[in-house]
Design a protein around this motif. Structure first.
Motif, PDB file in Angstrom:
ATOM      1  N   SER A   1       4.852 -18.344  -8.146  1.00  0.00           N
ATOM      2  CA  SER A   1       4.750 -17.077  -7.417  1.00  0.00           C
ATOM      3  C   SER A   1       3.675 -17.183  -6.352  1.00  0.00           C
ATOM      4  O   SER A   1       2.771 -18.019  -6.430  1.00  0.00           O
ATOM      5  N   SER A   2       3.802 -16.308  -5.356  1.00  0.00           N
ATOM      6  CA  SER A   2       2.819 -16.285  -4.259  1.00  0.00           C
ATOM      7  C   SER A   2       1.947 -15.044  -4.413  1.00  0.00           C
ATOM      8  O   SER A   2       2.469 -13.925  -4.407  1.00  0.00           O
ATOM      9  N   PRO A   3       0.655 -15.217  -4.563  1.00  0.00           N
ATOM     10  CA  PRO A   3      -0.216 -14.043  -4.733  1.00  0.00           C
ATOM     11  C   PRO A   3      -0.322 -13.243  -3.451  1.00  0.00           C
ATOM     12  O   PRO A   3      -0.148 -13.760  -2.346  1.00  0.00           O
ATOM     13  N   GLY A   4      -0.597 -11.980  -3.606  1.00  0.00           N
ATOM     14  CA  GLY A   4      -0.774 -11.110  -2.450  1.00  0.00           C
ATOM     15  C   GLY A   4      -2.232 -10.990  -2.071  1.00  0.00           C
ATOM     16  O   GLY A   4      -3.074 -11.817  -2.433  1.00  0.00           O
ATOM     17  N   ARG A   5      -2.524  -9.939  -1.346  1.00  0.00           N
ATOM     18  CA  ARG A   5      -3.896  -9.670  -0.912  1.00  0.00           C
ATOM     19  C   ARG A   5      -4.188  -8.200  -1.106  1.00  0.00           C
ATOM     20  O   ARG A   5      -3.370  -7.342  -0.766  1.00  0.00           O
ATOM     21  N   ALA A   6      -5.328  -7.926  -1.670  1.00  0.00           N
ATOM     22  CA  ALA A   6      -5.704  -6.533  -1.913  1.00  0.00           C
ATOM     23  C   ALA A   6      -6.012  -5.833  -0.599  1.00  0.00           C
ATOM     24  O   ALA A   6      -6.405  -6.462   0.393  1.00  0.00           O
ATOM     25  N   ALA A   7      -5.829  -4.529  -0.585  1.00  0.00           N
ATOM     26  CA  ALA A   7      -6.114  -3.746   0.610  1.00  0.00           C
ATOM     27  C   ALA A   7      -7.621  -3.664   0.830  1.00  0.00           C
ATOM     28  O   ALA A   7      -8.408  -3.668  -0.116  1.00  0.00           O
TER      29      ALA A   7
ATOM     30  N   PRO B   1       1.187  -3.872  -8.242  1.00  0.00           N
ATOM     31  CA  PRO B   1       0.165  -3.506  -9.232  1.00  0.00           C
ATOM     32  C   PRO B   1      -0.050  -2.003  -9.230  1.00  0.00           C
ATOM     33  O   PRO B   1       0.053  -1.340  -8.196  1.00  0.00           O
ATOM     34  N   LEU B   2      -0.329  -1.463 -10.380  1.00  0.00           N
ATOM     35  CA  LEU B   2      -0.540  -0.018 -10.506  1.00  0.00           C
ATOM     36  C   LEU B   2      -2.012   0.346 -10.610  1.00  0.00           C
ATOM     37  O   LEU B   2      -2.352   1.530 -10.555  1.00  0.00           O
ATOM     38  N   ASN B   3      -2.886  -0.626 -10.778  1.00  0.00           N
ATOM     39  CA  ASN B   3      -4.322  -0.382 -10.817  1.00  0.00           C
ATOM     40  C   ASN B   3      -5.035  -1.685 -10.513  1.00  0.00           C
ATOM     41  O   ASN B   3      -4.396  -2.689 -10.167  1.00  0.00           O
ATOM     42  N   ASP B   4      -6.340  -1.692 -10.651  1.00  0.00           N
ATOM     43  CA  ASP B   4      -7.141  -2.883 -10.337  1.00  0.00           C
ATOM     44  C   ASP B   4      -7.544  -3.675 -11.567  1.00  0.00           C
ATOM     45  O   ASP B   4      -8.378  -4.587 -11.474  1.00  0.00           O
ATOM     46  N   ASN B   5      -6.984  -3.360 -12.721  1.00  0.00           N
ATOM     47  CA  ASN B   5      -7.371  -4.048 -13.948  1.00  0.00           C
ATOM     48  C   ASN B   5      -6.877  -5.492 -13.948  1.00  0.00           C
ATOM     49  O   ASN B   5      -5.833  -5.811 -13.371  1.00  0.00           O
ATOM     50  N   GLY B   6      -7.626  -6.350 -14.632  1.00  0.00           N
ATOM     51  CA  GLY B   6      -7.175  -7.699 -14.876  1.00  0.00           C
ATOM     52  C   GLY B   6      -6.301  -7.753 -16.119  1.00  0.00           C
ATOM     53  O   GLY B   6      -6.003  -6.723 -16.757  1.00  0.00           O
TER      54      GLY B   6
ATOM     55  N   THR C   1       0.824  -1.203   0.000  1.00  0.00           N
ATOM     56  CA  THR C   1       0.000   0.000   0.000  1.00  0.00           C
ATOM     57  C   THR C   1       0.862   1.259   0.000  1.00  0.00           C
ATOM     58  O   THR C   1       0.628   2.202  -0.769  1.00  0.00           O
ATOM     59  N   LEU C   2       1.875   1.308   0.881  1.00  0.00           N
ATOM     60  CA  LEU C   2       2.721   2.489   0.947  1.00  0.00           C
ATOM     61  C   LEU C   2       3.555   2.649  -0.321  1.00  0.00           C
ATOM     62  O   LEU C   2       3.852   3.776  -0.736  1.00  0.00           O
ATOM     63  N   SER C   3       3.944   1.556  -0.940  1.00  0.00           N
ATOM     64  CA  SER C   3       4.680   1.650  -2.203  1.00  0.00           C
ATOM     65  C   SER C   3       3.811   2.284  -3.280  1.00  0.00           C
ATOM     66  O   SER C   3       4.277   3.140  -4.045  1.00  0.00           O
ATOM     67  N   GLN C   4       2.541   1.873  -3.339  1.00  0.00           N
ATOM     68  CA  GLN C   4       1.628   2.497  -4.286  1.00  0.00           C
ATOM     69  C   GLN C   4       1.437   3.970  -3.977  1.00  0.00           C
ATOM     70  O   GLN C   4       1.421   4.820  -4.870  1.00  0.00           O
ATOM     71  N   GLN C   5       1.279   4.283  -2.701  1.00  0.00           N
ATOM     72  CA  GLN C   5       1.098   5.670  -2.304  1.00  0.00           C
ATOM     73  C   GLN C   5       2.334   6.502  -2.657  1.00  0.00           C
ATOM     74  O   GLN C   5       2.217   7.641  -3.110  1.00  0.00           O
ATOM     75  N   PHE C   6       3.517   5.925  -2.463  1.00  0.00           N
ATOM     76  CA  PHE C   6       4.750   6.622  -2.795  1.00  0.00           C
ATOM     77  C   PHE C   6       4.831   6.896  -4.290  1.00  0.00           C
ATOM     78  O   PHE C   6       5.178   8.004  -4.733  1.00  0.00           O
ATOM     79  N   THR C   7       4.514   5.906  -5.101  1.00  0.00           N
ATOM     80  CA  THR C   7       4.524   6.083  -6.555  1.00  0.00           C
ATOM     81  C   THR C   7       3.528   7.144  -6.989  1.00  0.00           C
ATOM     82  O   THR C   7       3.808   7.968  -7.869  1.00  0.00           O
ATOM     83  N   SER C   8       2.356   7.146  -6.363  1.00  0.00           N
ATOM     84  CA  SER C   8       1.335   8.139  -6.702  1.00  0.00           C
ATOM     85  C   SER C   8       1.797   9.548  -6.368  1.00  0.00           C
ATOM     86  O   SER C   8       1.609  10.486  -7.159  1.00  0.00           O
TER      87      SER C   8
ATOM     88  N   ALA D   1      -4.008  -3.142   5.296  1.00  0.00           N
ATOM     89  CA  ALA D   1      -3.069  -2.944   4.197  1.00  0.00           C
ATOM     90  C   ALA D   1      -3.021  -4.167   3.292  1.00  0.00           C
ATOM     91  O   ALA D   1      -3.316  -5.293   3.710  1.00  0.00           O
ATOM     92  N   ALA D   2      -2.633  -3.918   2.065  1.00  0.00           N
ATOM     93  CA  ALA D   2      -2.462  -5.023   1.126  1.00  0.00           C
ATOM     94  C   ALA D   2      -1.183  -5.783   1.452  1.00  0.00           C
ATOM     95  O   ALA D   2      -0.254  -5.247   2.044  1.00  0.00           O
ATOM     96  N   ILE D   3      -1.168  -7.021   1.066  1.00  0.00           N
ATOM     97  CA  ILE D   3       0.020  -7.858   1.213  1.00  0.00           C
ATOM     98  C   ILE D   3       0.573  -8.114  -0.187  1.00  0.00           C
ATOM     99  O   ILE D   3      -0.119  -8.679  -1.041  1.00  0.00           O
ATOM    100  N   GLN D   4       1.798  -7.664  -0.398  1.00  0.00           N
ATOM    101  CA  GLN D   4       2.383  -7.794  -1.715  1.00  0.00           C
ATOM    102  C   GLN D   4       2.730  -9.241  -2.007  1.00  0.00           C
ATOM    103  O   GLN D   4       3.242  -9.965  -1.153  1.00  0.00           O
ATOM    104  N   GLY D   5       2.455  -9.659  -3.231  1.00  0.00           N
ATOM    105  CA  GLY D   5       2.797 -11.007  -3.623  1.00  0.00           C
ATOM    106  C   GLY D   5       4.288 -11.156  -3.880  1.00  0.00           C
ATOM    107  O   GLY D   5       5.016 -10.181  -4.090  1.00  0.00           O
ATOM    108  N   SER D   6       4.732 -12.376  -3.845  1.00  0.00           N
ATOM    109  CA  SER D   6       6.139 -12.687  -4.093  1.00  0.00           C
ATOM    110  C   SER D   6       6.262 -13.314  -5.479  1.00  0.00           C
ATOM    111  O   SER D   6       5.697 -14.379  -5.741  1.00  0.00           O
ATOM    112  N   ILE D   7       6.982 -12.629  -6.362  1.00  0.00           N
ATOM    113  CA  ILE D   7       7.137 -13.112  -7.732  1.00  0.00           C
ATOM    114  C   ILE D   7       8.353 -14.022  -7.798  1.00  0.00           C
ATOM    115  O   ILE D   7       9.447 -13.662  -7.347  1.00  0.00           O
TER     116      ILE D   7
END
Length: 1511
Positions: free
Chosen positions: A427-433, A356-361, A300-307, A553-559
């Protein structure tokens, strides 16, 4: 498979205990959430003292170096934990403050206090850990700051306990926030960031500013910002921060120096200063976010920082644009430089794709790339075209468009690369905020800035309006974010808090807008604006603190490494696209000086080709990396091979005929394994379906998981089949296993066709069908295995089924099934629960051989209940009620586990009495838990249940009105009161208006809670009862000479009651649904019909005294009533409503004659004027005939042998009803115009022919299906009718003698109450005897009237009409006799104390209704002026009056019994016992009520079927 029998048995028992323990733990956790923790506020001082002592002790032990080491702790881990706990404390304080300020719910406040207390404990533990691990911190400063956090939090507890004002609570929360910031500033990791923030804040006084051109400084700043994003969380982060600060200082100094050189352009100077200050705030915001986002895995904070960095780049570009307005460079060059800076600012997203930079599939992202490439191509073409035409404005626009397209392309490509990498199976998927904290922060920041400007009172009217408009927009955005988050969470407290925050923001914003509107009218409006802005700012800040909770907060996935490798072609193509695009724009920049230079145009062509090629490579790379396709191909191959392997295993097993030899428990273990895998696989079908339809990025993992589970299932099933001795069972196992594999293969093929593309709608139906078939195949196999396991005495599979079902009750439902409703889920759950209760009651008495099947039934029915409770709880508007319902179901599940386990022990030890007692006890617990679930369902659906009860009551009212209509039709509705109709008119009008208000309340109740819906339904029933009584009394006041007017008035109120039934049903179906749901549209339509019918009733009442208007109103009402009956007919067909049992196929001829009578009367009126009474009679007959005809048509169509016959009968019935309606419309037209006009007569004639033709067609169709009676039956019909009447009279005379022997109930003690009871008993007996005497007279009069008809020749016409009339007379007489005998039995059992007054009342009403039917049957061919007919009508009136007296006597007895005083014990224990006994009786009565309704439905169905067979 475990070969050792002892180990296998131990493992089996351990797994059993684990499943039970997990279910108990889950239930206990959910049960704890229902507790009230308000006592936490009372003991907060002890908590604060405990935590303060812990911090002081930590400081002392740290100084003495006595703190024990912490295993596996690092400086980074303990710092991250401290950052998380500080956020948790801040969020907990915000939640507690909001709960105390906006809610009066002590439970909610107590839960918030407990969460804050736990957050403080975690915070204190984190301080201890960081002091233990890190030695580079200032110990004293950190401990002082931490103690300040604890003490300030204690003051928050104090303020909440004292119920202080919201402003005081807000101040206390702000003190906690300040202390938390001080704690964070103590960390050495943030020292350089603190220093950097200070340097940016003092940039205007810095001595290190280097003179530099503004554009050059901006380019370096953008580059430094991009590098800062890339190095987040790496060792190079410190150096990147230093470069970022120096670059900002250079930019700041360059802009200030340029401002000093400018002499004019004051407006531009002001704009530059504003943008410079905005850039300074943005730079500080970037560093503030970086301080919290030191952990690169913080999604979440990484996305906020990028924004924030993106917004900062936009601000810098605007700043450079303003600064270069007076420079020497052309606008052409400035626009190109701005585009290059934007490309540089977005370049970092192509370096890596870890977030992820947005919620698109995947497919939405691919579509975004395609759209961006199209826009970029159009912009490049525009650049060349405008450059040739030397169009500066067009060229600058195309450059901006190309920059926009490039930024969008880069972000979409990076997001596509992320999806490709994260979708890799390794890869390990994350969790959305839960809630987008970056969006919340952006909105809160905007609200905060605008509110501060409003509070300054330095804005003019336009600026104030602009700020308030911005506040309104951002507040709406916050409310939307809260709403979305509240729908995602399953935590009722979090849901409540989010809803409260949204309401608080909306309320404060509304107050601010209202104050702004009052600025010109009220003197205190300005101060109100200021205070409202301040309150809104505080509420928004509290929401921001709450949204920062780490749990949200979201949990980032591990690629994985393979995933990173799959990303590289996309990222490489993206970088090439940006590089070539930058070169193209750089080349375009040189056009400003030499627009016709051929070398420049050649370079431009080369650059354009490079851009096109890079975009093509990018799109191809994304296409080739489409997730799931390789996995699907591999899965299809594996499953095809597996299907062949199963066939070979089966053939080998059949050919050898040998059973594999293993341990005693081997087969049971394998069967349990198969059952477990099948249950898990069945739960995963929906995941595969969703991935194949709209989430292609999820396909790889889901496909791989499915394939692996099916292979494991097949291996275990084949092994189990090889050990099975029973050949039939062996064959069934192989067949079921192969069916599952083939269904899975079909699912994979359908998924490959769909590919997860939401736009591939043509393939979605195949995926849905394949998913349904796969579920069915797995369910069949699971049930087969469960049956075999239960026969072998294994219980682990059933325990596992129940345990997994308990776990699934806490899983949120993504979306409700189309057309589903809470009422449907409640109905299914009630049926399943009744089955569970019946099974539990029977289990202690069953043989050991039957216990396995009973346990299996228990587990399966509980699985269905658990599945429905998710849907039911998700559709409830109140989260607390849904949570209580789920908790009750979970407790039932734990009891079912215990019962199944004990039943397994009983099968192993059938003679053990202790186990038998345990089984009885556990079965009783299951029954109690079922009652608790039913009670929770009832409380959750009080409004729905009230609607069901209301519909039943109104149906009874409609039945009474039909009986009254029959009395009025026969001319037997006379009054013993001298009051006339006008004296009743006021009561009718008043009650009708009240019913309209109840209609509005019902419609509003569907969108509100269950409590309001229940009240609205009860009020509507009470009002319709009063209205029907008022109208009946008014109709009775009219003389029997106006019988048609009586029927007209009663018909009008019957239409209102019928409309109310439809409205109640629509309200029940729409309860709890959104306003956009189709059920809400049906509800509005039903409400309109209801209001229209009430208005028609009032018009009818008004025209009773206006003789010249009665006929017109009657025809209008009949047209509307027929229209309503036709709509109800269609609704009943579509909904599959029960067919009325009062109508049978043999009634068709009678209803057909009534319809023919309508056309006959209408055409008589066409030749000669008719009286108002005759016209009213036509209208009344029309609506009654159409209603009866449609009911008979439904009955006959239900008996059709083929579908074409059924539809033909239904269509023909519709045609008749439509033609009758058209006939009445023509009659109304003829009445409105001059009666003698030829056109009116022609219309009536055509309409009459239409009715006759449609009726003949209908009768012909029905006669082909049902046949007609024989001639000899017709000839003897009249004689049978007379004999039946005489026999009925004799039977009633015998019943009268039996009733004469009745005596009042025996008096045990002489007291006042029993004397009153004896008086009531005497009244009841006298009234019952009066009824029998009146009915005996009635039957003799009917016999005489029928004999008179025979003497006059009226009954000798012969043919079908005579047969139908005689049959109706015989049937009516039989019903009268049966109802009289029921009355005698009810009176007899009541005097013996074996029944209640309700049964006697029901019997009396049945006598009255059957009497009315007999009168109608007798009047079909009777002479209305004959002496016999007058005696018959008088006898009918006497029966009606006697029945009313009996009902009144019984009701007085009920009222007297209800008015008895209840002796309430003064002793505590006895008082509690009384309450428990009363509750037990309520539950028992509710259960008996449900069983009685169920029994009545079965009796009606059985009677209908028997009558059909006799016919």
């Amino acid at each position: 498979m475990v070969s050792d029998s002892h180990l296998a048995s131990s493992l089996d028992q351990s797994a059993n205990r684990l499943g039970t323990s997990l279910a108990d733990l889950r239930t206990s956790v959910n049960d704890a959430q229902q507790l009230n923790f308000s006592q936490q506020l009372l003991y907060s001082e002890e908590l604060i003292k405990e935590l303060d002592d812990q911090l002081v002790n930590t400081q002392k032990r740290a100084i003495a170096r006595e703190l024990p080491p912490i295993q596996n702790a690092t400086s980074f881990s303990v710092s991250s934990k401290l950052m998380a706990t500080t956020s948790n404390v801040g969020s907990g304080v915000a939640q507690l403050i909001t709960a105390a300020a906006t809610s009066n719910d002590d439970k909610y406040v107590g839960t918030s206090a407990v969460e804050l207390a736990q957050g403080l404990r975690d915070f204190t533990d984190a301080i201890t850990e960081i002091v233990t691990v890190r030695t580079d911190i200032q110990l004293d400063k950190l401990i002082v700051s931490a103690r300040s956090v604890v003490h300030e939090s204690g003051r928050v507890f104090d303020r909440v306990r004292e119920k202080s004002a919201p402003t005081v609570l807000t101040d206390a929360a702000m003190n906690v926030s300040t202390s938390l910031k001080q704690v964070i500033s103590c960390l050495p990791d943030t020292k350089h960031i603190e220093k950097a923030i200070h340097e940016i804040q003092t940039a205007h006084t810095s001595a290190n500013i280097r003179p530099m051109e503004v554009r050059q400084a901006a380019n370096k700043f953008i580059e430094a910002t991009s590098q800062l994003v890339v190095t987040i969380g790496s060792p190079d982060s410190r150096e990147a921060v230093d470069i970022f600060v120096r670059a900002y200082c250079d930019l700041h100094g360059s802009v200030v120096a340029q401002l000093q050189r400018q002499s004019n352009m004051n407006n531009v100077k002001t704009a530059i200063i504003d943008r410079l200050e905005e850039a300074q705030r943005g730079s500080i915001g970037v560093l503030e976010t970086l301080r919290q986002a030191g952990n690169p895995s913080d999604h979440t904070l990484s996305q906020q920082f990028t924004s924030k960095t993106r917004e900062l780049a936009t601000t810098v570009n605007q700043l450079v644009e303003l600064s270069g307005m007076d420079g020497g460079e052309s606008r052409w060059q400035r626009e190109c430089d701005a585009a290059l800076r934007r490309i540089q600012a977005v370049y970092h997203v192509t370096q890596h794709a870890n977030v992820p930079l947005n919620d698109n599939g995947y497919f939405a992202s691919l579509q975004s790339v395609s759209d961006g490439s199209r826009r970029l191509g159009e912009a490049m073409t525009g650049m060349a075209r405008h450059a040739k035409g030397n169009d500066t404005e067009g060229f600058c626009t195309s450059v901006r468009d190309s920059a926009d397209a490039l930024c969008s392309l880069a972000e979409s490509a990076s997001h596509s690369a992320y999806l490709v990498g994260i979708s890799h199976p390794a890869s390990s998927p994350g969790r959305a905020a839960l809630i987008d904290s970056s969006e919340v922060a952006r909105s809160v920041e905007s609200i905060n800035a605008s509110c501060q400007r409003v509070e300054s009172r330095q804005l003019n009217r336009e600026e104030l309006m602009s700020d308030i408009s911005s506040i309104t927009k951002q507040s709406s955005s916050l409310a939307q974010l809260c709403r979305i988050a509240s729908e995602k969470t399953q935590n009722p407290n979090v849901k409540k808090h989010l809803v409260g925050c949204a309401m608080g923001v909306a309320s404060k914003t509304s107050s601010l807008v209202t104050a702004f509107k009052d600025l010109d009218r009220m003197p205190d409006a300005e101060s109100r604006c200021t205070s409202s802005a301040s309150e809104l700012r505080q509420v928004a800040l509290q929401l921001l603190h709450f949204a920062d909770k780490p749990d949200f907060a979201a949990i980032q996935g591990s690629i994985s490494t393979e995933g990173h490798s799959a990303q590289q072609p996309i990222l490489q193509s993206s970088r090439e696209m940006l590089d070539s695009s930058a070169q193209m724009i750089q080349t375009a920049k040189s056009w400003a000086s030499a627009p016709q230079d051929e070398a420049t145009w050649q370079r431009m062509a080369v650059n354009s080709r490079q851009v096109s090629d890079s975009i093509m490579r990018l799109v191809n790379a994304i296409h080739e990396a489409a997730p799931g396709q390789m996995e699907l191909e591999a899965a299809i191959g594996r499953l095809s091979a597996l299907s062949g392997q199963i066939e070979r295993s089966a053939m080998d097993c059949y050919a050898s005929g040998n059973v594999q030899k293993h341990g005693a428990n081997a087969e049971r273990q394998l069967l349990q394994q198969v059952q477990h895998i099948a249950s898990q696989l069945e739960d995963k079908v929906d995941d595969l379906h969703n991935a194949a339809v709209e989430h292609g990025e999820r396909l790889p993992k889901v496909v791989q998981l499915h394939c692996q589970m099916v292979e494991d299932l097949a291996d275990a099933a084949c092994c189990a089949a090889g050990m099975t001795v029973d050949s039939n069972q062996q064959t069934e196992l192989f067949d079921k296993c192969k069916t599952v594999v083939e269904a899975e293969l079909a699912m994979m093929v359908a998924s490959r066709e769909s590919g997860g593309n939401p736009n591939a709608v043509h393939a979605h139906a195949n995926v849905k069908d394949a998913a349904g078939q796969l579920k069915h195949a797995i369910g069949d196999m699971r049930q087969t295995i469960a049956k075999v396991s239960s026969e072998q005495g294994a219980v682990q599979g059933m325990v596992d089924t129940i345990s997994s079902s308990i776990a699934h009750t806490d899983v949120a439902v993504s979306s409700a099934h189309p057309g589903s409703s809470f009422a449907d889920a409640q109905t299914r759950m009630t049926a399943y629960l009744e089955d569970i209760r019946r099974t539990a009651i029977e289990m202690p008495t069953l043989n050991t051989t039957d216990l396995g099947a009973a346990s299996l039934n228990l587990s399966e029915k509980y699985r269905l209940v658990a599945g429905d409770v998710r849907q039911a709880a998700g559709m409830l508007p109140e989260a607390d009620i849904g949570q209580r319902l789920k908790l009750a179901v979970q407790k039932l599940g734990t009891s079912c586990i215990e019962t199944v386990t004990v039943a397994g022990g009983k099968r192993a030890h059938p003679e053990d009495e202790r186990i038998q007692r345990q089984l009885s006890s556990q079965a009783g617990t299951v029954v109690e838990r079922v009652e608790q679930v039913l009670a929770a369902l009832h409380s959750a659906s009080r409004g729905t249940q009230a609607c069901i009860n209301a519909a039943n009551t109104v149906s009874g009212i409609i039945g009474d009105l039909d009986t009254t209509i029959m009395f009025a039709t026969s001319g037997s509705l006379n009054s013993s009161d001298d009051r006339k109709f006008p004296s009743h008119k006021e009561a009718i009008v008043k009650t009708a208006k009240a019913l309209v208000e109840d209609t509005k309340a019902l419609v509003a109740g569907a969108a509100s809670n269950q409590e309001q819906l229940a009240v609205a339904a009860q009020n509507a029933v009470r009002t319709i009862v009063n209205l029907s009584d008022a109208v009946k009394t008014g109709a009775v006041s009219l003389s029997s000479e106006n019988s048609e007017t009586q029927v007209l008035v009663i018909h009008a109120v019957r239409d209102v009651a019928a409309a109310l039934t439809s409205l109640i049903q629509a309200t029940k179906n729409a309860s709890g649904l959104s306003l956009q749901h189709p059920a809400m549209g049906h509800l509005k339509d039903a409400a309109k019909v209801m209001v229209s019918n009430v208005a028609r009733l009032l018009k009818t009442v008004a025209t009773v005294e206006e003789k010249n208007q009665q006929g017109t109103r009657a025809v209008e009402a009949a047209v509307d009533a027929i229209g309503f009956e036709m709509k109800q007919f269609e609704h009943d067909l579509n909904e599959g409503a029960a067919i009325p049992t009062d109508f049978r196929p043999e009634h068709l001829q009678q209803t057909a004659e009534h319809v023919s009578e309508i056309t006959k009367r209408v055409m008589q009126g066409a030749d000669a004027p008719q009286s108002e009474e005759e016209i009213i009679g036509v209208a009344n007959l029309s609506r009654s005939a159409v209603r009866s005809l449609l009911a008979v048509v439904r009955t006959i169509s239900n008996d059709a042998d083929t579908a074409p016959q059924r539809y033909a009968v239904l269509d023909s019935g519709r045609d008749v009803a439509n033609n009758v309606k058209s006939l009445l419309v023509s009659l109304h037209t003829q009445m409105v115009r001059n009666p003698g006009q030829e056109e009116s007569r022609r219309l009536l004639l055509e309409a009459s022919k239409g009715v006759s033709s449609a009726l003949s067609h209908l009768v012909g169709l029905c006669n082909e299906m049902t046949g007609l009676p024989h001639n000899h039956e017709m000839e003897s019909a009249a004689a049978q009718a007379e004999n039946e009447l005489l026999g009925a009279a004799s039977s009633i005379e015998a019943a009268s003698a039996k009733l004469a022997e009745l005596r009042p109930r025996q008096i045990v003690q002489e007291n006042t109450q029993e004397i009153v009871e004896t008086e009531f008993d005497d009244n009841i007996i006298i009234s019952a005897k009066g009824i029998l005497h009146a009915v005996h007279t009635l039957m003799r009069s009917a016999s005489n009237a029928q004999r008179e008809l025979a003497m006059q020749g009226r009954a000798a016409a012969g043919g079908t009409g005579t047969y139908q009339w005689s049959e109706g007379l015989i049937s009516a007489a039989r019903v009268v006799v049966a109802s009289v005998h029921k009355l005698c039995d009810a009176a007899n059992t009541l005097m013996k104390g074996q029944t209640t007054e309700e049964r006697l009342i029901s019997a009396a009403k049945q006598v009255s209704s059957s009497t009315a039917q007999l009168l109608v049957a007798c009047n079909v061919r009777a002479d209305p002026d004959s002496q016999a007919n007058r005696r018959l009508q008088a006898a009918g009136q006497a029966v009606r009056n006697a029945a009313e007296r009996l009902v009144q006597s019984a009701q007085q007895e009920m009222i007297a019994r209800d008015d008895r005083n209840i002796a309430i014990s003064d002793r505590l224990v006895n008082g509690i016992a009384q309450v428990m006994d009363a509750q037990e009786e309520v539950l028992r009565k509710e259960r008996e009520l449900g069983e009685a309704r169920h029994k009545l439905a079965h009796l009606n169905k059985a009677r209908y079927e028997r009558d059909g067979e006799e016919a």
